[in-house]
Design a protein around this motif. Structure first.
Motif, mmCIF file in Angstrom:
data_model
loop_
_atom_site.group_PDB
_atom_site.id
_atom_site.type_symbol
_atom_site.label_atom_id
_atom_site.label_comp_id
_atom_site.label_asym_id
_atom_site.label_seq_id
_atom_site.Cartn_x
_atom_site.Cartn_y
_atom_site.Cartn_z
ATOM 1 N N PHE A 20 0.826 -1.210 0.000
ATOM 2 C CA PHE A 20 0.000 0.000 0.000
ATOM 3 C C PHE A 20 0.861 1.260 0.000
ATOM 4 N N VAL A 21 1.886 1.276 0.834
ATOM 5 C CA VAL A 21 2.777 2.436 0.871
ATOM 6 C C VAL A 21 3.491 2.599 -0.473
ATOM 7 N N GLY A 22 3.838 1.464 -1.105
ATOM 8 C CA GLY A 22 4.483 1.526 -2.410
ATOM 9 C C GLY A 22 3.620 2.218 -3.455
ATOM 10 N N THR A 23 2.316 1.936 -3.453
ATOM 11 C CA THR A 23 1.416 2.606 -4.404
ATOM 12 C C THR A 23 1.319 4.098 -4.118
ATOM 13 N N LEU A 348 -10.059 -5.862 8.184
ATOM 14 C CA LEU A 348 -10.583 -5.175 7.005
ATOM 15 C C LEU A 348 -9.566 -4.172 6.464
ATOM 16 N N CYS A 349 -8.781 -3.563 7.360
ATOM 17 C CA CYS A 349 -7.721 -2.659 6.898
ATOM 18 C C CYS A 349 -6.674 -3.418 6.087
ATOM 19 N N VAL A 350 -6.291 -4.594 6.584
ATOM 20 C CA VAL A 350 -5.317 -5.418 5.854
ATOM 21 C C VAL A 350 -5.884 -5.842 4.505
ATOM 22 N N SER A 351 -7.132 -6.328 4.498
ATOM 23 C CA SER A 351 -7.769 -6.748 3.247
ATOM 24 C C SER A 351 -7.897 -5.580 2.273
ATOM 25 N N GLY A 352 -8.270 -4.411 2.814
ATOM 26 C CA GLY A 352 -8.437 -3.240 1.962
ATOM 27 C C GLY A 352 -7.135 -2.805 1.318
ATOM 28 N N MET A 353 -6.037 -2.812 2.100
ATOM 29 C CA MET A 353 -4.741 -2.431 1.533
ATOM 30 C C MET A 353 -4.292 -3.414 0.461
ATOM 31 N N LEU A 354 -4.519 -4.701 0.694
ATOM 32 C CA LEU A 354 -4.142 -5.706 -0.301
ATOM 33 C C LEU A 354 -4.969 -5.556 -1.572
ATOM 34 N N TRP A 356 -6.549 -2.853 -2.716
ATOM 35 C CA TRP A 356 -6.147 -1.625 -3.403
ATOM 36 C C TRP A 356 -4.844 -1.837 -4.176
ATOM 37 N N SER A 357 -3.883 -2.506 -3.537
ATOM 38 C CA SER A 357 -2.579 -2.719 -4.163
ATOM 39 C C SER A 357 -2.682 -3.632 -5.378
ATOM 40 N N VAL A 358 -3.461 -4.705 -5.255
ATOM 41 C CA VAL A 358 -3.604 -5.644 -6.373
ATOM 42 C C VAL A 358 -4.313 -4.975 -7.554
ATOM 43 N N ILE A 359 -5.404 -4.268 -7.293
ATOM 44 C CA ILE A 359 -6.139 -3.606 -8.363
ATOM 45 C C ILE A 359 -5.269 -2.535 -9.025
ATOM 46 N N THR A 360 -4.517 -1.792 -8.212
ATOM 47 C CA THR A 360 -3.628 -0.772 -8.774
ATOM 48 C C THR A 360 -2.549 -1.399 -9.641
ATOM 49 N N LEU A 450 -15.194 -9.361 -6.911
ATOM 50 C CA LEU A 450 -15.779 -10.324 -5.980
ATOM 51 C C LEU A 450 -14.877 -11.550 -5.832
ATOM 52 N N GLY A 451 -14.357 -12.049 -6.963
ATOM 53 C CA GLY A 451 -13.449 -13.197 -6.907
ATOM 54 C C GLY A 451 -12.163 -12.868 -6.168
ATOM 55 N N LEU A 452 -11.627 -11.670 -6.422
ATOM 56 C CA LEU A 452 -10.408 -11.247 -5.721
ATOM 57 C C LEU A 452 -10.655 -11.161 -4.224
ATOM 58 N N ALA A 453 -11.822 -10.661 -3.838
ATOM 59 C CA ALA A 453 -12.149 -10.518 -2.411
ATOM 60 C C ALA A 453 -12.198 -11.865 -1.709
ATOM 61 N N THR A 454 -12.739 -12.872 -2.366
ATOM 62 C CA THR A 454 -12.826 -14.187 -1.729
ATOM 63 C C THR A 454 -11.444 -14.801 -1.521
ATOM 64 N N VAL A 455 -10.559 -14.596 -2.502
ATOM 65 C CA VAL A 455 -9.190 -15.114 -2.355
ATOM 66 C C VAL A 455 -8.476 -14.402 -1.206
ATOM 67 N N LEU A 456 -8.601 -13.075 -1.171
ATOM 68 C CA LEU A 456 -7.966 -12.309 -0.097
ATOM 69 C C LEU A 456 -8.576 -12.644 1.256
ATOM 70 N N ASP A 457 -9.860 -12.941 1.280
ATOM 71 C CA ASP A 457 -10.521 -13.289 2.539
ATOM 72 C C ASP A 457 -9.904 -14.550 3.139
ATOM 73 N N LEU A 458 -9.680 -15.557 2.309
ATOM 74 C CA LEU A 458 -9.052 -16.783 2.805
ATOM 75 C C LEU A 458 -7.634 -16.508 3.284
#
Length: 497
Positions: A20-23, A348-354, A356-360, A450-458
């Motif tokens: 996240f900081v890298g982005t 949720l903060c960890v999931s959100g940063m991941l 954001w970083s993946v989509i970016t 949605l698919g990305l969220a499920t992977v990150l959730d696990l």
């Protein structure tokens, strides 16, 4: 806490925070779709009546061209016999639309007379030539006659001004674009941009056959077995001993080089003549040649610049609604699960940063664009993630009510909850994958997030939630504090620790 769990906890936090900081340091952010950042939209209509299969084939070719242009998440669809192309964020609308709708009918014709000005005084002929050089400015004008079997007069055009610079009188078509197997643009040894191409096996024979005629400067109609039953001439031009071969793309002469060798053995080079190709024109020509010609001629019916005002307004409303909903969910989790609610917030903060970083990252490297539908998928993902926490925490309650301590219940409860979480997320992922596979456009954006969220959730559930709860269970403050205690949030009073 076990050592491997500690490593997982530290690893996922460092990974998420570092990415996240890298982005932020690179000032990178996700690309936005047409509905959020605006762009161009064009409706293409076939000039002749065609079947549904031909339209679908044209859509497939247009999609490969748009992907090669680097346009993020385009929307290409069929409406009746029309093709609707929406290009988000394009800077040069006319250029992109010209490449998308270019028929790319490549023909090789021997030059009969170079620089011919026959019939140029005819207003109709002049209009046809201008339409060939600049079809965007003359969308409803007739193009010059381009019968493959007939002698024609076609223009050469200035790449910048789109004006007719000269004319050539050309003989019948000797070969078409299907002889090519590849085409790439490069900076040639002469200091000019060129397009290098290779031919197919059968195409190589055809190309060498017509090249042999032009190399000899043949003036008498001659039949060549590789070229069929037609007769060809390719006379010498401008004092040269060899003839010229015109490379014609969509009624415009791209180049008419003098053939200086009798055979090419499967590869050749197209130069831009005078003044030559620019980087852009060479790459554009290579692109349309590489991805094939459209099976039907298309004309733009409507062109418009799409405003992002509506999309941004909807996104702003969605963000506000999502923020209110998220705040309400987190408040409920804090009140109901006490200290464990803090785990939800941090998770949720960890999931959100991941996310954001993946989509970016995918936006910058693969052209992924975030549309309104994709943003909706992100909001839905919050519910998917919170569900996993609820499943785990309820398992903890069951263990504690059975007389187990909070500390001993963390691992036992997680093992039981993990199977349920995997099953639920697998179901969501399969649904998202099928939706992504079967749909196009904005719906695919929703399916992807949605698919990305499920992977990150696990990932977050296993590497963050489990060790974090284990850490909290070893602190009496977090287990027995009057209001904040984990035990008080899992069961009312008298809970062993």
């Amino acid at each position: 806490m076990k050592r491997n769990q500690l490593f997982c906890l530290l690893g996922i936090v460092v990974l998420a925070l570092g990415a996240f900081v890298g982005t932020l340091v690179k000032d990178a952010r996700p690309l936005l779709g047409l509905d959020l950042q605006g762009g161009a939209s064009v409706v293409l209509h076939p000039t002749t009546s065609v079947s549904k299969g031909v339209i679908n084939q044209a859509i497939s070719i247009i999609r490969t061209r748009v992907d090669a242009l680097g346009v993020a998440e385009p929307e290409i669809s069929r409406q009746g016999n029309d093709i609707v192309v929406q290009l988000p964020g394009v800077k040069d609308k006319d250029h992109a639309i010209a490449i998308v709708g270019q028929t790319a009918q490549l023909r090789l014709r021997p030059v009969l007379q170079s620089g011919s000005l026959s019939n140029i005084g005819d207003p109709k002929v002049q209009a046809q030539l201008e339409a060939a050089c600049n079809p965007q400015a003359h969308p409803n004008s007739e193009l010059p006659p381009n019968d493959p079997a007939a002698t024609v007069v076609l223009p050469k055009c200035d790449a910048k001004t789109k004006a007719v610079t000269s004319l050539d009188q050309l003989g019948p078509t000797a070969a078409s674009g299907d002889i090519l197997s590849s085409a790439t643009a490069s900076f040639g040894q002469t200091g000019q941009w060129v397009v290098n191409f290779t031919t197919t096996g059968a195409g190589s024979k055809k190309f060498d056959a017509i090249a042999g005629l032009c190399y000899k400067g043949v003036t008498t109609p001659t039949k060549v077995p590789e070229l069929g039953d037609a007769s060809y001439t390719c006379p010498a031009q401008s004092g040269n001993a060899q003839g010229q071969l015109a490379i014609v793309l969509d009624n415009v002469i791209q180049s008419d080089p003098v053939i200086q060798q009798p055979t090419f053995n499967g590869s050749g080079q197209i130069s831009g003549g005078t003044p030559g190709f620019t980087s852009s024109t060479a790459k554009d020509l290579a692109l349309v040649l590489r991805y094939g010609s459209l099976p039907v001629e298309l004309r733009p019916v409507t062109q418009e610049t799409v405003s992002a005002t509506l999309g941004k307004g909807s996104l702003r409303a969605g963000i506000v609604a999502g923020a209110i909903g998220l705040a309400a969910v987190l408040l409920y989790m804090l009140l109901y699960y006490r200290a464990l609610g803090a785990v939800v917030v941090l998770g949720l903060c960890v999931s959100g940063m991941l996310m954001w970083s993946v989509i970016t990252f995918l936006s910058q490297t693969r052209g992924l664009a975030l549309s309104l539908a994709g943003a909706t998928g992100v909001i839905v993902a919050v519910g998917v993630t919170v569900d996993s926490y609820v499943v785990y925490f309820e398992r903890l309650k069951d263990e504690i009510r059975a007389g187990k301590t909070v500390r001993s219940s963390t691992d036992r409860g997680f093992k039981k909850a993990w199977h349920t979480t995997v099953a639920a997320d697998a179901t969501s992922f399969i649904a998202a994958a099928i939706l992504y596979w079967l749909t196009v456009g904005a719906v695919r954006g929703f399916a992807f997030t949605l698919g990305l969220a499920t992977v990150l959730d696990l990932l977050v559930c296993y590497t963050f939630t489990r060790p974090m709860v284990g850490f909290l269970s070893r602190s009496r403050f977090f287990t027995q504090a009057r209001f904040f205690g984990v035990a008080r949030g899992l069961a009312a009073g008298g809970v062993p620790t």
